[in-house]
Design a protein around this motif. Structure first.
Motif, PDB file in Angstrom:
ATOM      1  N   TYR B  31       1.084  -1.510   0.385  1.00 35.42           N
ATOM      2  CA  TYR B  31       0.143  -0.053  -0.098  1.00 35.42           C
ATOM      3  C   TYR B  31       0.862   0.927   0.381  1.00 35.42           C
ATOM      4  O   TYR B  31       0.533   1.989  -0.857  1.00 35.42           O
ATOM      5  CB  TYR B  31      -0.867   0.122   1.185  1.00 35.42           C
ATOM      6  CG  TYR B  31      -1.353   1.002   1.457  1.00 35.42           C
ATOM      7  CD1 TYR B  31      -2.375   1.964   1.053  1.00 35.42           C
ATOM      8  CD2 TYR B  31      -0.886   1.816   2.671  1.00 35.42           C
ATOM      9  CE1 TYR B  31      -3.543   2.407   1.449  1.00 35.42           C
ATOM     10  CE2 TYR B  31      -1.981   2.601   3.048  1.00 35.42           C
ATOM     11  CZ  TYR B  31      -2.260   3.385   2.343  1.00 35.42           C
ATOM     12  OH  TYR B  31      -2.722   4.763   2.955  1.00 35.42           O
ATOM     13  N   GLN B  35       1.283   3.978  -3.200  1.00 35.23           N
ATOM     14  CA  GLN B  35       0.823   5.517  -2.328  1.00 35.23           C
ATOM     15  C   GLN B  35       2.388   6.042  -2.901  1.00 35.23           C
ATOM     16  O   GLN B  35       2.136   7.408  -3.815  1.00 35.23           O
ATOM     17  CB  GLN B  35       0.879   5.713  -1.597  1.00 35.23           C
ATOM     18  CG  GLN B  35      -0.468   5.682  -0.720  1.00 35.23           C
ATOM     19  CD  GLN B  35      -0.306   6.723   0.629  1.00 35.23           C
ATOM     20  OE1 GLN B  35       0.923   6.045   2.000  1.00 35.23           O
ATOM     21  NE2 GLN B  35      -1.597   6.529   0.622  1.00 35.23           N
ATOM     22  N   GLN B 250     -12.082  -3.018  -5.849  1.00 35.54           N
ATOM     23  CA  GLN B 250     -11.277  -2.463  -6.511  1.00 35.54           C
ATOM     24  C   GLN B 250     -12.427  -1.621  -7.838  1.00 35.54           C
ATOM     25  O   GLN B 250     -12.256  -0.775  -8.735  1.00 35.54           O
ATOM     26  CB  GLN B 250     -10.665  -3.192  -8.073  1.00 35.54           C
ATOM     27  CG  GLN B 250      -9.206  -4.029  -6.910  1.00 35.54           C
ATOM     28  CD  GLN B 250      -8.022  -2.598  -7.131  1.00 35.54           C
ATOM     29  OE1 GLN B 250      -8.735  -1.621  -6.804  1.00 35.54           O
ATOM     30  NE2 GLN B 250      -7.164  -3.184  -7.421  1.00 35.54           N
ATOM     31  N   TYR B 258      -6.423   0.717  -5.925  1.00 39.27           N
ATOM     32  CA  TYR B 258      -5.686   0.629  -5.848  1.00 39.27           C
ATOM     33  C   TYR B 258      -4.821  -0.062  -6.181  1.00 39.27           C
ATOM     34  O   TYR B 258      -5.014  -1.480  -6.540  1.00 39.27           O
ATOM     35  CB  TYR B 258      -6.235  -0.334  -4.429  1.00 39.27           C
ATOM     36  CG  TYR B 258      -7.023   0.518  -3.141  1.00 39.27           C
ATOM     37  CD1 TYR B 258      -7.137   1.910  -2.954  1.00 39.27           C
ATOM     38  CD2 TYR B 258      -8.126   0.361  -3.243  1.00 39.27           C
ATOM     39  CE1 TYR B 258      -8.054   2.120  -1.745  1.00 39.27           C
ATOM     40  CE2 TYR B 258     -10.006   0.961  -2.503  1.00 39.27           C
ATOM     41  CZ  TYR B 258      -9.155   1.289  -1.745  1.00 39.27           C
ATOM     42  OH  TYR B 258      -9.677   2.382  -1.481  1.00 39.27           O
TER      43      TYR B 258
END
Lengths: 564, 366
Positions: B31, B35, B250, B258
């Motif tokens: 994650y 980002q 999703q 994501y």
């Protein structure tokens, strides 16, 4: 101002369809067979039917269903509803009963849905798809038009071998390449453009397994029908219409299933329908072993004997998982229950009743507030007294000291009490008013009407389940085929590729399938073949297709046009 | 034997916690990597990624903890192999077909950071250990009792956790994705906790010898095969459920929400694969149950709540397969069908045992 006009025009389209002549909705009543065929060959109908059946099954799993043995008798069914459904569903009981929710799997609408699904499977799953699948399997298209190789959404292009390799050389390379991977390679007839075309496929036969699967489903339904077949009724029209051999054949197929309580030493007769001779069975003894720590039965069995025409023809110790089958009739060890063996005599000593009575109902009393004792009571109601228009209720309760207290109460046809009494089995008698222990008389314990009751035994005995089912022997091979076909369908999905070869330039393409991702296969082939892109000078990329305007943009354009 | 059984069971619970944690950290790292990638895209090449977001080719670790983690998970030993793979990837971009993973899963789509790779590998090692200890728990229990270890809810829950881990490991190795690991190990942990509760509340943890279980179950071959088929199919349906949830999270397949999760398309395909394994196994389980019922109860089908709910589960997945395979449906509808199938599985497994009376009253929770 013109925008509403466009919108109106678009909205009017469906309305115009509804007024096509010869149609009611989507149904063409001038060609009803075609319409019905179209309806039943639709996968959407299959999905809808399965979904509704699943929902009904859910209802049936949640709501208690009336057992099979009570459904056939309206009185028994009403009693079952009153005892089981009424306390739970209160004022909704009648409505639920009207909707057949307590017999949902026997309801007319459930059966209609099953029949519709069977037709849908037959038409949509088999007949409608058969020609295309057979064509693909037996006479596949070996070559497609050139546009397919450059425009198919599932494709790859690459260079194989030397850049200036001949078509024949590349073809051989690819044949060997695919053969190594277990593919069958077929060559399309030669064309004039110096290109070669291959059709490469694997597991094509597994497409046929869908027919095996859907046939198995139909077969299961037929087996279920056969299992439920109980023969023609008495004075049936079939007896007059059908030829005797056919009628007898159908009668022989008729099945049955019933529970038979059987005290030790007693015997019963198999229902004669469908059997050439009466089969008599006898429970020699019933034995149950109990785990003293958990007070649960760990084993119970019956030594069963089968007689035919007076001769012993089979015997076996049957257990829950080990039944005895003789001439298509299977004897299962279903369960067990308490039996009381009693003798009733009149004041002169004449025997009025003698035999074992199964105590079919089992109840546990709430704990006694003083002693905390819990009484296990086994009882039965409405046992007819031979030659008297009276019935008796019998109950046996296990006293804390381990002795059985057996009580009897009889009623006449108007439900007025006739007599009552009790005996502490193996100890003494109880006075008819139940107040004190008294000594036994010559014929046993005295009852309130002057008769006597003698309790000979109170013990557990077997309950057999006796079945005959013509459907189940056919079912197992069908089910084996069903699982096999499922496994083949999902483990070996057909793979089909078309290859175009021009020198060293190779284009491979496939149809977009829902079951397998052919693009991944093609990418893997490309990697294994060296992963070299097509030479641009020899094989220019196809001209880009005309971009389709987005719906929003198109709408704006239409609006602008309309405005102009 | 009993001590070893308890030791393996306790180890399973501990490993389930640890592997769930490791997979969670892996997913969390993914994650953060996603980002960082997004941040870099927005702010150009000059943007500096944090240490946890460095690509796999980076050699230096920042913290002693990270170094220990890498060592523990075999990162150092695998460094050269990774370098070769990365070089191959660089070369692969220049040619016709990129040498990518089978699926567009997050593990393939994202530049895997050092920390993330280490957590992922640690999670995998712990998952393997968990599967091993669960298998040993079942083997020990079988050795003690003399029957297949699924005669009550306690045993069946441990078995389901074991089969779930094996199903997940199969998918992880076959399709090179670890992103579902947190879901699989988390659910395995929940099953083990449920087993502990049900064992204590209904006195089921005590092993019962074969000759002392209820007579209807005293048929070892069919008990072993029938129930195991059912439990294995449930395990694959749980994997399908995880895929369904990912598809819903999703959203649109073309624009995944994501980057650190598998794309909806990949999850759809993984879910489909899991159902294509579970569906025939469930069919086989139901059929074996019918065969058993035919000689034990005298009827191959009694519309008993347990067998009816198993049929419902099979029907839901039949709808899923028809909708996907023949109608070509994709997206949210398929995700909801996977979730509906899982709900039916839960109802079959728990609901019937706790809520509805029936012939299958073996779970011992009433």
């Amino acid at each position: 101002m013109a925008t509403p006009a466009v919108t109106r025009k678009i909205r009017q389209k469906p309305a115009a369809r509804e007024h096509r002549s010869g149609f009611i909705g989507g149904f063409n009543y001038r060609r009803p067979f075609d319409s019905l065929w179209g309806l039943f060959s639709n996968v959407k109908l299959c999905i809808v039917l399965i979904s509704i059946l699943a929902a009904l099954c859910l209802v049936g799993a949640i709501i208690s269903q009336a057992p099979a043995e009570v459904v056939s008798s309206p009185q028994d069914y009403a009693a079952w509803v009153a005892a089981n459904a009424q306390p739970q569903y209160h004022q909704f009981t009648n409505l639920m009963d009207w909707m057949q929710l307590f017999t949902i799997f026997r309801s007319w609408y459930f059966k209609v849905l099953i029949v519709l699904l069977a037709i849908n499977i037959l038409v949509g799953g088999m007949l409608n798809r058969a020609p295309a699948i057979w064509q693909k399997f037996r006479h596949p298209q070996l070559k497609r038009n050139d546009g397919f190789y450059v425009n198919s959404p599932v494709r790859v292009g690459l260079t194989v071998g030397d850049d200036d390799a001949a078509t024949a050389q590349t073809t051989e390379t690819l044949r060997a390449f695919f053969a190594r991977r277990g593919y069958r390679v077929e060559t399309a007839p030669a064309s004039n453009d110096e290109k070669a075309y291959l059709y490469v496929h694997r597991y094509s036969w597994s497409a046929l397994s869908t027919f095996v699967f859907h046939s198995s489903l139909i077969g299961i339904m037929l087996c279920a029908v056969l299992t439920g077949w109980s023969g023609f009724g008495r004075n049936s029209m079939a007896q007059r219409i059908l030829p005797a051999p056919l009628y007898n054949y159908f009668q022989n197929l008729a099945g049955f299933s019933y529970d038979q309580p059987l005290p030790n030493g007693d015997q019963g007769v198999v229902y004669p329908m469908g059997t050439p001779h009466n089969i008599i069975y006898r429970a020699q003894q019933f034995v149950m072993e109990v785990d003293p720590q958990r007070m649960q039965p760990t084993d119970f069995y019956t030594d069963l004997q089968i007689f035919q025409d007076g001769k012993l023809v089979a015997q076996k110790r049957i257990r829950v998982n080990d039944p005895l089958t003789y001439q298509g009739v299977t004897f299962h060890q279903a369960s067990f229950m308490m039996y009381a063996n009693i003798t009733l005599r009149d004041p002169q000593g004449n025997v009025i009743y003698s035999g074992s009575i199964p105590l079919t109902d089992h109840r546990t009393s709430p704990p006694d507030p003083n002693t905390g004792n819990v009484f296990q009571t086994n009882e039965v109601e409405d046992v007819p007294i031979p030659n008297y228009d009276e019935t008796m209720n019998l109950a046996a309760a296990l006293a804390p000291d381990g002795h059985w207290l057996v009580g009897i109460k009889a009623f006449d046809a108007n439900n007025n009490p006739v007599f009552q009494g009790a005996q502490l089995f193996g100890v003494s008698c109880v006075s008819p008013d139940g107040q004190q222990l008294v000594a036994a008389t010559q014929f046993g314990c005295k009852l309130s009407n002057g008769w006597s009751m003698q309790v000979n035994d109170v013990r557990r005995g077997t309950v057999l389940l006796i079945t005959k089912d013509a459907g189940s022997p056919l079912l197992w091979p069908i089910l084996a085929l069903l699982v096999l076909s499922l496994w083949l369908t999902f483990s070996f999905p057909p793979r089909r590729f078309w290859v175009q070869i021009a020198g060293s330039q190779v284009r491979m393409a496939a149809l977009k399938e829902h079951y397998v991702n052919h693009q991944r296969d093609l990418d893997a082939f490309a990697r294994a073949l060296g992963n070299r892109p097509l030479l641009p000078e020899r094989d220019p990329e196809p001209a880009p297709t005309k971009p389709v305007p987005k719906p929003a943009a198109r709408k704006v354009k239409e609006q602008q046009t309309a405005a102009v | 034997m009993g001590v070893m059984y308890l030791a393996f069971f306790d180890a399973s619970v501990a490993l389930a916690v640890l592997s769930a944690l490791a997979y969670f950290m892996y997913t969390f790292s993914q994650y953060r990597a996603a980002q960082a990638a997004q941040h870099a895209r927005r702010h150009g090449k000059g943007a500096r990624a944090r240490s946890s977001m460095r690509p796999a080719l980076a050699t230096a670790s920042t913290s002693p903890f990270a170094r220990a983690l890498h060592l523990l998970s075999g990162y150092a030993a695998n460094q050269s192999a990774q370098t070769v793979a990365a070089v191959q990837r660089v070369h692969a971009t220049a040619i016709a077909v990129p040498a990518r993973s089978d699926f567009e899963v997050a593990d393939a789509a994202l530049p895997v950071s050092e920390e993330s790779a280490a957590y992922g590998r640690l999670g995998s090692i712990l998952a393997w250990l968990l599967a091993f200890t669960l298998a040993m728990t079942l083997i020990m229990r079988t050795a003690i009792t003399g029957h297949a270890p699924w005669t009550n809810m306690y045993e069946a829950s441990i078995a389901l956790a074991a089969f779930l881990m094996f199903a997940y490991i199969y998918f992880e190795n076959r399709y090179k994705t670890r992103t579902m690991g947190v879901g699989a190990t988390g659910l395995a942990l929940l099953l083990l906790l449920f087993a502990i509760w049900v064992g204590a509340a209904f006195n089921q943890a005590e092993p019962v010898a074969f000759r002392k279980i209820m007579p209807a179950l005293q048929d070892n071959p069919i008990l072993t095969i029938h129930v195991s088929m059912m439990i294995v199919s449930y395990a694959f349906f749980i994997v399908g459920f995880i895929c369904g949830v990912i598809m819903l999270v999703q959203g649109d397949a073309a624009k995944p929400r994501y980057a650190w999760l598998p794309t909806a398309e990949a999850a759809d395909e993984l879910g489909y694969r899991s159902v294509t394994i579970g569906f025939p196994l469930l069919a086989l389980g139901i059929i074996l149950g019918a065969w058993w019922a035919n000689y034990a109860w005298g009827h191959y089908w009694s519309w008993d709540p347990k067998e009816t709910s198993a049929l419902i589960t099979w029907l839901v997945y039949a709808v899923y397969l028809h909708a996907r395979g023949l109608r070509g449906m994709r997206g949210k509808t398929m995700a909801w069908l996977l979730i509906a199938g899982f709900a039916a599985t839960l109802f079959t497994y728990f609901g019937v045992s706790f809520l509805v009376p029936g012939l299958h009253s073996y779970a011992g929770v009433k």
